[in-house]
Write a protein that holds these residues in place. Structure first.
Motif, mmCIF file in Angstrom:
data_model
loop_
_atom_site.group_PDB
_atom_site.id
_atom_site.type_symbol
_atom_site.label_atom_id
_atom_site.label_comp_id
_atom_site.label_asym_id
_atom_site.label_seq_id
_atom_site.Cartn_x
_atom_site.Cartn_y
_atom_site.Cartn_z
ATOM 1 N N VAL A 122 -7.463 0.310 7.126
ATOM 2 C CA VAL A 122 -7.564 -1.007 6.493
ATOM 3 C C VAL A 122 -7.299 -2.146 7.480
ATOM 4 O O VAL A 122 -8.141 -3.025 7.667
ATOM 5 C CB VAL A 122 -6.599 -1.122 5.289
ATOM 6 C CG1 VAL A 122 -6.655 -2.519 4.673
ATOM 7 C CG2 VAL A 122 -6.918 -0.063 4.238
ATOM 8 N N SER A 172 -4.021 -2.083 -6.902
ATOM 9 C CA SER A 172 -3.809 -3.167 -7.866
ATOM 10 C C SER A 172 -2.499 -2.954 -8.607
ATOM 11 O O SER A 172 -1.719 -3.901 -8.793
ATOM 12 C CB SER A 172 -4.977 -3.211 -8.845
ATOM 13 O OG SER A 172 -4.786 -4.230 -9.806
ATOM 14 N N LEU A 194 -7.626 -9.181 -4.145
ATOM 15 C CA LEU A 194 -7.805 -7.807 -4.624
ATOM 16 C C LEU A 194 -8.500 -7.874 -5.979
ATOM 17 O O LEU A 194 -7.868 -7.929 -7.027
ATOM 18 C CB LEU A 194 -6.442 -7.109 -4.740
ATOM 19 C CG LEU A 194 -6.452 -5.634 -5.139
ATOM 20 C CD1 LEU A 194 -7.279 -4.805 -4.172
ATOM 21 C CD2 LEU A 194 -5.024 -5.097 -5.217
ATOM 22 N N ALA A 237 -8.787 1.217 -5.404
ATOM 23 C CA ALA A 237 -8.573 -0.192 -5.760
ATOM 24 C C ALA A 237 -7.590 -0.321 -6.924
ATOM 25 O O ALA A 237 -6.732 -1.214 -6.929
ATOM 26 C CB ALA A 237 -9.903 -0.846 -6.116
ATOM 27 N N ASP A 244 -13.904 3.643 0.777
ATOM 28 C CA ASP A 244 -13.135 2.857 -0.204
ATOM 29 C C ASP A 244 -12.108 1.968 0.496
ATOM 30 O O ASP A 244 -11.886 0.815 0.095
ATOM 31 C CB ASP A 244 -12.425 3.789 -1.188
ATOM 32 C CG ASP A 244 -13.392 4.442 -2.168
ATOM 33 O OD1 ASP A 244 -14.543 3.980 -2.272
ATOM 34 O OD2 ASP A 244 -12.993 5.427 -2.823
ATOM 35 N N THR A 279 0.834 -1.181 0.000
ATOM 36 C CA THR A 279 0.000 0.000 0.000
ATOM 37 C C THR A 279 0.877 1.241 0.000
ATOM 38 O O THR A 279 2.075 1.162 0.267
ATOM 39 C CB THR A 279 -0.930 0.027 1.225
ATOM 40 O OG1 THR A 279 -1.758 1.196 1.194
ATOM 41 C CG2 THR A 279 -0.135 0.055 2.524
ATOM 42 N N ILE A 316 -11.656 -2.255 0.572
ATOM 43 C CA ILE A 316 -10.407 -3.011 0.402
ATOM 44 C C ILE A 316 -10.238 -3.994 1.551
ATOM 45 O O ILE A 316 -9.849 -5.155 1.362
ATOM 46 C CB ILE A 316 -9.198 -2.057 0.324
ATOM 47 C CG1 ILE A 316 -9.304 -1.126 -0.882
ATOM 48 C CG2 ILE A 316 -7.887 -2.839 0.297
ATOM 49 C CD1 ILE A 316 -9.298 -1.830 -2.219
#
Length: 278
Positions: A120, A187, A277, A183, A68, A44, A72
């Motif tokens: 997260v 990714s 993911l 995302a 968001d 991240t 995740i």
């Protein structure tokens, strides 16, 4: 592979025996693989304040960004982690878990502790009923800008070309492209080519920097390798069992180094991040 078929019975028997031994060998290898501790090693960017030389713009107080990040976390939770490790110094583990406990009591109130850790990792822990989190970071002074402190006598052309356009070799993975969703950014960061790029950008590129008879850039790169080896050592200190499933959330360059270490490990098996993911 094409196989030649012979009528000779003795040869066929010999082949069958070899096939059985090969199959048994494969089964043993598979068995050994299954005995390893499964690890989801997730890259991240820092979603809060950071000392990194380059950072991705992200307002951790923005409600949509928080939602968001929670999405995740829900994706990652499908991995079913029993142990969660984050980029917080091991010495701050008590404070980490104090903040985590606060979040568990009020999960509707987003935590921005260490940015991505609160947004997260805390939510992944809550969903999977993980009692506590582990900080495995090790802080170490590191001069990203050593090139500015000396006259580069090694290969300034290669260094400067890279710095002028770091994403030249992977333009499709540029995380600073405008309009990317969270995302999509993550990714791109977790793509193997991007992880390799991060090792180059954070360490290996400095081997092109140094004075005429010195190794100043290489020595700084070695410090970054050292930091990541110590992070890995902190991971190895944890009381893990073969039944554990470990989720590691850290800045991308640390993820890249840990992947390198764990892919050669006799203890860990790194799972495919893109299985979660999606």
């Amino acid at each position: 592979m094409k196989h030649l078929i012979f009528i000779t019975a003795l040869f066929v028997l010999s082949c069958n025996e070899k096939t059985q031994h090969t199959a048994q060998g494969n089964l043993q290898e598979d068995s050994q693989e299954s005995d390893k501790i499964k690890v989801l090693n997730f890259a991240t960017f820092h979603m809060g304040n950071t000392s990194d030389s380059k950072s991705v713009e992200f307002d951790e107080q923005n409600r949509k960004n928080q939602e968001d990040a929670k999405k995740i976390a829900q994706m990652i939770s499908a991995f079913g982690p029993t142990v969660i490790c984050v980029e917080v110094p091991a010495s701050e583990s008590e404070e980490l878990n104090t903040e985590y406990t606060k979040y568990l009591k009020s999960p509707n109130k987003a935590s921005t502790y260490y940015g991505e850790v609160g947004l997260v990792a805390f939510e992944v822990g809550r969903i999977n009923n993980v009692e506590k989190l582990y900080g495995i970071d090790y802080r170490l002074e590191y001069n990203y800008n050593i090139n500015n402190d000396l006259k580069n006598e090694i290969d300034s052309a290669t260094f400067n070309n890279f710095q002028s356009n770091p994403f030249a070799s992977i333009p499709e993975l540029n995380i600073f492209e405008e309009g990317l969703s969270l995302a999509e950014k993550l990714s791109r960061m977790n793509h193997p080519k991007f992880l390799d790029f991060l090792i180059t950008a954070n360490a290996d590129i400095l081997t092109y920097v140094g004075s005429k008879n010195g190794y100043e850039g290489a020595d700084e790169a070695a410090e970054y390798y050292k930091r990541n080896l110590r992070i890995y050592s902190n991971l190895n200190r944890l009381p893990l069992t073969k039944k554990d499933r470990v989720f590691i959330l850290s800045g991308g360059s640390h993820t890249a180094f840990l992947n390198e270490f764990m892919q050669r490990s006799l203890k860990y098996e790194v799972v495919n991040t893109f299985d979660y993911l999606k």
